[in-house]
Enzyme design. Structure first.
Site, mmCIF file in Angstrom:
data_model
loop_
_atom_site.group_PDB
_atom_site.id
_atom_site.type_symbol
_atom_site.label_atom_id
_atom_site.label_comp_id
_atom_site.label_asym_id
_atom_site.label_seq_id
_atom_site.Cartn_x
_atom_site.Cartn_y
_atom_site.Cartn_z
ATOM 1 N N ASN A 245 0.807 -1.229 0.000
ATOM 2 C CA ASN A 245 0.000 0.000 0.000
ATOM 3 C C ASN A 245 0.838 1.276 0.000
ATOM 4 O O ASN A 245 0.506 2.248 0.683
ATOM 5 C CB ASN A 245 -0.947 0.012 1.209
ATOM 6 N N LYS B 12 1.507 -13.469 -2.214
ATOM 7 C CA LYS B 12 2.188 -12.472 -3.051
ATOM 8 C C LYS B 12 3.585 -12.173 -2.516
ATOM 9 O O LYS B 12 4.565 -12.148 -3.269
ATOM 10 C CB LYS B 12 1.376 -11.186 -3.108
ATOM 11 N N HIS C 236 -2.012 -4.175 -9.559
ATOM 12 C CA HIS C 236 -1.958 -3.890 -10.996
ATOM 13 C C HIS C 236 -2.147 -5.165 -11.811
ATOM 14 O O HIS C 236 -2.941 -5.206 -12.754
ATOM 15 C CB HIS C 236 -0.629 -3.227 -11.354
#
Length: 225
Positions: A43, A132, A152
């Site tokens: 973030n 991730k 993305h």
């Protein structure tokens, strides 16, 4: 992933490779360094992530020092990266968990000698570390073909119909990991990130300029440019 979608995925990979060329080489930081850097990236922008990482290393040159620091001390060091009160205890908890597993935190080859499956299980078992982050460590630090899915990549994959519209990032990562040939993982990952940042942006994507326009069903896209 259905055969027709796999074929479209291969076409997407070729188009992005032609559009963006060879991506920058991976950072190849030691695995523990990459783990902390990836936690810091959550973030925030790459610039703020890198500033926070540099500040943390100046304040605590060794990971053993970070593991022994207070959450407040770590948060102060990484404040330029954003969400410091959340990320600081995550970093400390992950490092302490690794240390309890017998990992020498400051050894440059720490984690590097483990097999993929063992390392994956160790990483996703750490507090605050998901698929991730684990994939980033394996791909960027160790050149192992694991496909991270960030916001993305997830957005572009959904709009292209490569994964289900309601698929979360974890499900999307599993689908792409299974479908993308190992030799294409890094280049396609980087191409999708760049495409998501520059063209297939979150609001009003630049569909009129997109090299994938004829391949894209524009799933979930409202207004575009």
């Amino acid at each position: 992933m259905p055969p027709s979608t796999r074929r479209r995925l291969r076409r997407v990979a070729r188009r992005l490779a032609r559009a963006y060329g060879v991506p920058p080489a991976p950072r190849h930081l030691p695995p523990v360094d990459e783990l902390v850097l990836t936690i810091l990236s959550q973030n925030t922008s790459d610039t703020n992530r890198d500033r926070a990482y540099a500040d943390l290393r100046r304040a605590y040159p060794r990971w053993e020092q970070v593991a022994g620091a207070t959450p407040g001390g770590i948060a102060k060091a990484i404040r330029r990266g954003g969400l410091a009160p959340t990320k600081a205890p995550r970093i400390r908890a992950a490092l302490r968990s690794l240390r309890r597993s017998g990992v020498a935190l400051d050894h440059p080859r720490a984690l590097a000698d483990k097999e993929d499956a063992e390392l994956w299980d160790l990483l996703v078992g750490l507090p605050g570390v998901g698929p991730k982050t684990a994939a980033c460590v394996l791909l960027f630090s160790l050149d192992r073909p694991h496909f991270p899915v960030d916001t993305h990549v997830h957005r572009v994959a959904v709009r292209l119909g490569l994964v289900a519209e309601r698929a979360g990032a974890v499900a999307a990562q599993a689908a792409l990991q299974e479908a993308v040939p190992p030799e294409d993982v890094y280049r396609l990952h980087m191409g999708l990130i760049r495409h998501g940042r520059e063209v297939c942006v979150a609001r009003r994507p630049f569909c009129s300029e997109c090299v994938l326009a004829d391949l894209c069903p524009r799933v979930g896209v409202g207004e575009s440019r």
